[in-house]
Motif scaffolding. Structure first.
Motif, PDB file in Angstrom:
ATOM      1  N   ASP A 298       4.423   9.682 -16.420  1.00 49.41           N
ATOM      2  CA  ASP A 298       5.774   9.219 -16.105  1.00 49.41           C
ATOM      3  C   ASP A 298       6.583  10.295 -15.387  1.00 49.41           C
ATOM      4  O   ASP A 298       7.427   9.983 -14.541  1.00 49.41           O
ATOM      5  CB  ASP A 298       6.485   8.778 -17.388  1.00 49.41           C
ATOM      6  CG  ASP A 298       7.837   8.149 -17.109  1.00 49.41           C
ATOM      7  OD1 ASP A 298       7.863   7.069 -16.471  1.00 49.41           O
ATOM      8  OD2 ASP A 298       8.861   8.740 -17.489  1.00 49.41           O
TER       9      ASP A 298
ATOM     10  N   PHE B 262       5.665  10.010 -11.854  1.00 52.89           N
ATOM     11  CA  PHE B 262       6.207   8.740 -11.353  1.00 52.89           C
ATOM     12  C   PHE B 262       7.689   8.897 -10.990  1.00 52.89           C
ATOM     13  O   PHE B 262       8.139   8.419  -9.937  1.00 52.89           O
ATOM     14  CB  PHE B 262       6.021   7.652 -12.409  1.00 52.89           C
ATOM     15  CG  PHE B 262       6.694   6.352 -12.088  1.00 52.89           C
ATOM     16  CD1 PHE B 262       6.107   5.431 -11.235  1.00 52.89           C
ATOM     17  CD2 PHE B 262       7.941   6.048 -12.629  1.00 52.89           C
ATOM     18  CE1 PHE B 262       6.729   4.229 -10.931  1.00 52.89           C
ATOM     19  CE2 PHE B 262       8.577   4.850 -12.333  1.00 52.89           C
ATOM     20  CZ  PHE B 262       7.968   3.937 -11.488  1.00 52.89           C
ATOM     21  N   GLN B 263       8.457   9.547 -11.855  1.00 48.87           N
ATOM     22  CA  GLN B 263       9.899   9.698 -11.611  1.00 48.87           C
ATOM     23  C   GLN B 263      10.190  10.628 -10.441  1.00 48.87           C
ATOM     24  O   GLN B 263      11.282  10.561  -9.859  1.00 48.87           O
ATOM     25  CB  GLN B 263      10.579  10.235 -12.876  1.00 48.87           C
ATOM     26  CG  GLN B 263      10.504   9.310 -14.079  1.00 48.87           C
ATOM     27  CD  GLN B 263      11.206   7.977 -13.867  1.00 48.87           C
ATOM     28  OE1 GLN B 263      12.140   7.877 -13.048  1.00 48.87           O
ATOM     29  NE2 GLN B 263      10.778   6.954 -14.586  1.00 48.87           N
TER      30      GLN B 263
ATOM     31  N   PRO C 279      11.138   5.984  -4.243  1.00 48.30           N
ATOM     32  CA  PRO C 279      11.122   4.610  -4.768  1.00 48.30           C
ATOM     33  C   PRO C 279      10.029   3.741  -4.147  1.00 48.30           C
ATOM     34  O   PRO C 279       9.446   2.902  -4.839  1.00 48.30           O
ATOM     35  CB  PRO C 279      12.516   4.082  -4.430  1.00 48.30           C
ATOM     36  CG  PRO C 279      13.374   5.307  -4.370  1.00 48.30           C
ATOM     37  CD  PRO C 279      12.498   6.382  -3.824  1.00 48.30           C
TER      38      PRO C 279
ATOM     39  N   GLN D  49       6.913   4.464  -5.856  1.00 43.77           N
ATOM     40  CA  GLN D  49       6.970   3.883  -7.195  1.00 43.77           C
ATOM     41  C   GLN D  49       6.602   2.398  -7.171  1.00 43.77           C
ATOM     42  O   GLN D  49       5.973   1.884  -8.106  1.00 43.77           O
ATOM     43  CB  GLN D  49       8.366   4.070  -7.782  1.00 43.77           C
ATOM     44  CG  GLN D  49       8.715   5.505  -8.103  1.00 43.77           C
ATOM     45  CD  GLN D  49      10.101   5.643  -8.709  1.00 43.77           C
ATOM     46  OE1 GLN D  49      10.847   4.671  -8.860  1.00 43.77           O
ATOM     47  NE2 GLN D  49      10.472   6.871  -9.058  1.00 43.77           N
ATOM     48  N   THR D  50       6.971   1.697  -6.093  1.00 42.36           N
ATOM     49  CA  THR D  50       6.614   0.283  -5.973  1.00 42.36           C
ATOM     50  C   THR D  50       5.098   0.110  -5.937  1.00 42.36           C
ATOM     51  O   THR D  50       4.539  -0.747  -6.624  1.00 42.36           O
ATOM     52  CB  THR D  50       7.233  -0.312  -4.691  1.00 42.36           C
ATOM     53  OG1 THR D  50       8.656  -0.183  -4.753  1.00 42.36           O
ATOM     54  CG2 THR D  50       6.873  -1.787  -4.552  1.00 42.36           C
TER      55      THR D  50
ATOM     56  N   TRP E 291       2.952   2.238  -7.095  1.00 41.40           N
ATOM     57  CA  TRP E 291       2.496   2.701  -8.420  1.00 41.40           C
ATOM     58  C   TRP E 291       2.524   1.557  -9.418  1.00 41.40           C
ATOM     59  O   TRP E 291       1.590   1.336 -10.178  1.00 41.40           O
ATOM     60  CB  TRP E 291       3.382   3.857  -8.869  1.00 41.40           C
ATOM     61  CG  TRP E 291       2.920   4.636 -10.063  1.00 41.40           C
ATOM     62  CD1 TRP E 291       2.545   4.148 -11.288  1.00 41.40           C
ATOM     63  CD2 TRP E 291       2.797   6.064 -10.166  1.00 41.40           C
ATOM     64  NE1 TRP E 291       2.213   5.153 -12.136  1.00 41.40           N
ATOM     65  CE2 TRP E 291       2.361   6.358 -11.478  1.00 41.40           C
ATOM     66  CE3 TRP E 291       3.043   7.104  -9.288  1.00 41.40           C
ATOM     67  CZ2 TRP E 291       2.152   7.660 -11.917  1.00 41.40           C
ATOM     68  CZ3 TRP E 291       2.843   8.404  -9.732  1.00 41.40           C
ATOM     69  CH2 TRP E 291       2.398   8.678 -11.017  1.00 41.40           C
ATOM     70  N   ARG E 292       3.642   0.808  -9.430  1.00 44.28           N
ATOM     71  CA  ARG E 292       3.762  -0.312 -10.379  1.00 44.28           C
ATOM     72  C   ARG E 292       2.712  -1.389 -10.115  1.00 44.28           C
ATOM     73  O   ARG E 292       2.233  -2.031 -11.049  1.00 44.28           O
ATOM     74  CB  ARG E 292       5.165  -0.923 -10.284  1.00 44.28           C
ATOM     75  CG  ARG E 292       6.286  -0.028 -10.795  1.00 44.28           C
ATOM     76  CD  ARG E 292       7.601  -0.797 -10.878  1.00 44.28           C
ATOM     77  NE  ARG E 292       8.715   0.078 -11.181  1.00 44.28           N
ATOM     78  CZ  ARG E 292       9.535   0.591 -10.276  1.00 44.28           C
ATOM     79  NH1 ARG E 292       9.359   0.290  -8.970  1.00 44.28           N
ATOM     80  NH2 ARG E 292      10.525   1.383 -10.616  1.00 44.28           N
TER      81      ARG E 292
ATOM     82  N   GLN F 270      -0.814   0.574 -11.180  1.00 48.44           N
ATOM     83  CA  GLN F 270      -0.819   1.142 -12.531  1.00 48.44           C
ATOM     84  C   GLN F 270      -1.935   2.187 -12.707  1.00 48.44           C
ATOM     85  O   GLN F 270      -2.868   1.997 -13.491  1.00 48.44           O
ATOM     86  CB  GLN F 270      -0.971   0.036 -13.580  1.00 48.44           C
ATOM     87  CG  GLN F 270       0.151  -0.989 -13.559  1.00 48.44           C
ATOM     88  CD  GLN F 270       0.076  -1.953 -14.722  1.00 48.44           C
ATOM     89  OE1 GLN F 270       0.587  -1.691 -15.801  1.00 48.44           O
ATOM     90  NE2 GLN F 270      -0.588  -3.080 -14.511  1.00 48.44           N
TER      91      GLN F 270
END
Length: 358
Positions: free
Chosen positions: A41, A44-45, A49, A52-53, A55-56, A59
């Motif tokens: 995490d 990820f942070q 952004p 991150q998209t 990444w989601r 996973q």
């Protein structure tokens, strides 16, 4: 104060930067390198952004080596966005992903390859992965679309050791494609080669995930049900299709070296196939009906049998109650071979067989 684990991660990262004055403004250039960094995490942070998209959607878990480059020209009285480029490689086959857009969890382990992100696009090259006994190899690309959705493409897709016992793989396919495959009742082993997949993420206009595929299936002693049972199939099936979440269509070509129908061996089996799956039911066509649906010159399914030729057409409609139609013609079949191979008779029978069924 950072924990010992966090301090260890920091030691495996390096930051090099430069700020220069230019006529337009100030340019900041940064390069961050990391070795054996956990996909957690905290990482990820720290990424943009847009990353991150991705990444989601995928996973990921495990550890990577990476290089991140940031180039930002700050111009007075004007808003400018930085350019971000990231390249990464999985470390010691530790990385796994579990794509969130699939209808059923399907984890890919021992991932290898090269991953590069730039201009809202992730490029994947020389990717290899494993799920149980199945080995995958592919190239891929993820990109953000102007309508707010996303698109994920896989090309040169290969998978070995596929089997109808891999129920979790079947469950991970689009729901209508699952139903179409279940109607065919496949049994046996397959190899997927030089194939392609496309997934499109939901938008306001298209609330469901849409998918397309172009498959080359190498069959080895495989069984299918297409209104009649086809057994011990060996050869290639080409299938292209799409699904919008409500309707699935498949079209393609049979190019089989051998198949057994009703204890009769057919060789050089060739011809078109077309399948449509909706909420109301399914329709499977082989032969002229399939070629017409594909806007091709009408063609029968053709094969060789007992030294002669077989041409036929099959239609299977299942709207709750299966309906089946078959038409076929046989020409020039060797009666001696027929009597010997089909009925085991050694009596001297000669001649040729011609006939039709409808």
């Amino acid at each position: 104060k950072p924990s010992s684990a966090a301090s260890d991660v920091y030691k495996r990262q390096q930051l090099v930067g430069e700020l220069r004055r230019q006529p337009e403004g100030h340019r900041l250039q940064l390069t961050v390198t990391g070795s054996d960094i956990p996909l957690d995490d905290e990482l990820f942070q720290s990424v943009p952004p847009k990353v991150q998209t991705v990444w989601r959607q995928l996973q990921p878990h495990g550890r990577i080596n990476f290089v991140a480059e940031v180039d930002h020209l700050k111009v007075p009285r004007r808003t400018t966005a930085p350019t971000v480029r990231i390249t990464a490689q999985p470390q010691r086959r530790s990385v796994s992903i579990e794509p969130s857009f699939l209808p059923y969890p399907y984890r890919l382990d021992q991932i290898e390859g090269n991953f590069a992100y730039a201009d809202h696009q992730l490029t994947m090259t020389n990717v290899r992965a494993r799920h149980g006994r199945i080995d995958f190899a592919t190239q891929g690309q993820w990109q953000e679309l102007a309508d707010g959705g996303w698109q994920l493409n896989f090309t040169n897709f290969n998978a070995d050791h596929l089997s109808t016992h891999n129920r979790d793989l079947l469950m991970a396919l689009p729901l209508r494609l699952q139903k179409a495959i279940n109607d065919l009742s496949p049994n046996g082993t397959f190899r997927l080669y030089d194939s392609a997949f496309e997934f499109r993420g939901p938008t306001g206009r298209l609330p469901r995930i849409a998918s397309k595929w172009d498959l080359n299936l190498d069959c080895h002693q495989t069984d299918l049900y297409v209104g009649v049972p086809l057994e011990d199939m060996s050869g290639t099936i080409k299938l292209a299709g799409s699904s919008d979440g409500q309707q699935t269509s498949l079209s393609g070509e049979l190019d089989l070296d051998s198949v057994v129908w009703n204890q009769v061996q057919l060789t050089s089996v060739q011809g078109p196939i077309w399948i449509n799956q909706t909420e109301a039911g399914s329709l499977c066509l082989l032969g002229r009906g399939a070629s017409t649906k594909q806007q091709q010159t009408p063609r029968d399914i053709s094969a060789e049998v007992y030294g002669g030729t077989l041409a036929g057409n099959i239609q299977v409609r299942n709207m709750g109650l299966p309906q089946f139609q078959l038409s076929a013609t046989v020409a020039g079949a060797d009666v001696t071979r027929l009597a010997n191979e089909r009925f085991g008779q050694r009596d001297p029978m000669t001649g040729t067989l011609n006939g039709w069924i409808n």
